[in-house]
Design a protein around this motif. Structure first.
Motif, short mmCIF file in Angstrom:
data_model
loop_
_atom_site.label_atom_id
_atom_site.label_comp_id
_atom_site.label_asym_id
_atom_site.label_seq_id
_atom_site.Cartn_x
_atom_site.Cartn_y
_atom_site.Cartn_z
N ILE A 37 -7.41 -8.37 22.25
CA ILE A 37 -6.40 -9.33 22.70
C ILE A 37 -7.06 -10.20 23.76
CG2 ILE A 37 -4.22 -9.65 23.92
CD1 ILE A 37 -3.33 -6.96 22.80
N ILE A 38 -6.91 -11.53 23.61
CA ILE A 38 -7.43 -12.47 24.60
C ILE A 38 -6.23 -13.21 25.19
CG2 ILE A 38 -8.96 -14.42 25.02
CD1 ILE A 38 -10.47 -13.58 22.44
N ALA A 39 -6.02 -13.07 26.49
CA ALA A 39 -4.87 -13.67 27.17
C ALA A 39 -4.94 -15.20 27.14
CB ALA A 39 -4.80 -13.18 28.61
N ALA A 40 -3.80 -15.84 27.27
CA ALA A 40 -3.69 -17.30 27.22
C ALA A 40 -4.59 -17.96 28.26
CB ALA A 40 -2.24 -17.72 27.46
N ASN A 41 -5.15 -19.12 27.89
CA ASN A 41 -5.98 -19.96 28.75
C ASN A 41 -7.27 -19.31 29.23
OD1 ASN A 41 -4.28 -22.18 28.53
ND2 ASN A 41 -2.95 -21.36 30.14
N SER A 42 -7.75 -18.31 28.52
CA SER A 42 -9.01 -17.66 28.88
C SER A 42 -10.19 -18.47 28.34
CB SER A 42 -9.08 -16.25 28.29
OG SER A 42 -8.06 -15.45 28.84
N VAL A 44 -13.95 -17.83 26.93
CA VAL A 44 -14.69 -16.69 26.41
C VAL A 44 -16.09 -17.11 26.00
CG1 VAL A 44 -14.70 -14.89 24.66
CG2 VAL A 44 -12.52 -15.73 25.55
N LYS A 45 -17.09 -16.35 26.46
CA LYS A 45 -18.49 -16.55 26.08
C LYS A 45 -19.15 -15.18 26.03
CE LYS A 45 -22.59 -18.68 25.81
NZ LYS A 45 -23.02 -19.38 24.65
N PRO A 58 -14.18 -16.80 33.89
CA PRO A 58 -14.49 -16.38 32.52
C PRO A 58 -13.73 -15.09 32.16
CG PRO A 58 -16.26 -15.69 33.97
CD PRO A 58 -15.28 -16.51 34.81
N ALA A 59 -13.55 -14.87 30.86
CA ALA A 59 -12.79 -13.71 30.39
C ALA A 59 -13.51 -12.41 30.76
CB ALA A 59 -12.59 -13.78 28.89
N LYS A 60 -12.74 -11.48 31.29
CA LYS A 60 -13.25 -10.15 31.65
C LYS A 60 -12.34 -9.10 31.05
CE LYS A 60 -15.38 -11.74 35.81
NZ LYS A 60 -15.31 -12.00 37.19
N CYS A 61 -12.87 -7.90 30.86
CA CYS A 61 -12.08 -6.81 30.28
C CYS A 61 -11.00 -6.38 31.28
CB CYS A 61 -12.97 -5.64 29.93
SG CYS A 61 -12.09 -4.31 29.09
N ILE A 62 -9.76 -6.44 30.83
CA ILE A 62 -8.63 -6.02 31.65
C ILE A 62 -8.30 -4.56 31.40
CG2 ILE A 62 -6.16 -6.36 32.05
CD1 ILE A 62 -6.61 -9.29 31.25
N LYS A 63 -8.38 -4.16 30.13
CA LYS A 63 -7.99 -2.81 29.78
C LYS A 63 -8.59 -2.43 28.43
CE LYS A 63 -3.95 0.06 29.04
NZ LYS A 63 -2.52 0.20 29.04
N LYS A 64 -8.99 -1.17 28.29
CA LYS A 64 -9.34 -0.62 26.98
C LYS A 64 -8.03 -0.25 26.29
CE LYS A 64 -13.83 -0.57 27.13
NZ LYS A 64 -14.63 -1.32 26.18
N ILE A 65 -7.98 -0.44 24.99
CA ILE A 65 -6.72 -0.27 24.26
C ILE A 65 -6.78 0.93 23.33
CG2 ILE A 65 -5.19 -1.33 22.56
CD1 ILE A 65 -6.22 -4.05 23.53
N ASP A 66 -5.72 1.75 23.39
CA ASP A 66 -5.46 2.76 22.37
C ASP A 66 -4.30 2.20 21.56
OD1 ASP A 66 -4.78 4.89 20.80
OD2 ASP A 66 -4.34 6.25 22.45
N TRP A 67 -4.57 1.66 20.39
CA TRP A 67 -3.56 0.90 19.64
C TRP A 67 -2.32 1.72 19.32
CZ3 TRP A 67 -2.98 -4.16 18.72
CH2 TRP A 67 -4.06 -4.96 19.08
N VAL A 68 -2.41 3.02 19.23
CA VAL A 68 -1.24 3.82 18.90
C VAL A 68 -0.32 3.97 20.10
CG1 VAL A 68 -0.47 6.10 18.14
CG2 VAL A 68 -2.50 5.06 17.11
#
Length: 87
Positions: A37-42, A44-45, A58-68
């Protein structure tokens, strides 16, 4: 080298199940993994790791995701970012 013709022709590779928020800028040479997921107005490179949430300039990791287990949180976060940017 930034700004060369070679850089501007590099492909942008986007994986499966990727959400890109409104107004994002994906620069040449960007590789986005699966389930990102890339948040609005980010801006990315570079390479974005799979199963993660990114945002910022620049875009940085906010959170690791467990999709379930995180699915409800992710949907609320993503749409709240989009809503705030449209105000």
């Amino acid at each position: 080298m930034l700004g060369t013709i070679k850089d501007s022709q590099a492909p942008i590779i986007i994986g499966n199940n990727v959400w890109v928020g409104r107004g994002c800028l994906l620069l040449p040479g960007t590789i986005v993994g699966d389930n990102v997921i890339i948040a609005a107005n980010s801006v990315v490179k570079g390479t974005l790791q799979s199963n993660s949430m990114y945002g910022g300039t620049p875009a940085k990791c906010i959170k690791k995701i467990d999709w379930v287990s995180d699915n409800t949180f992710m949907v609320k976060f993503f749409f709240s970012c989009c809503y705030r940017m449209n105000r």
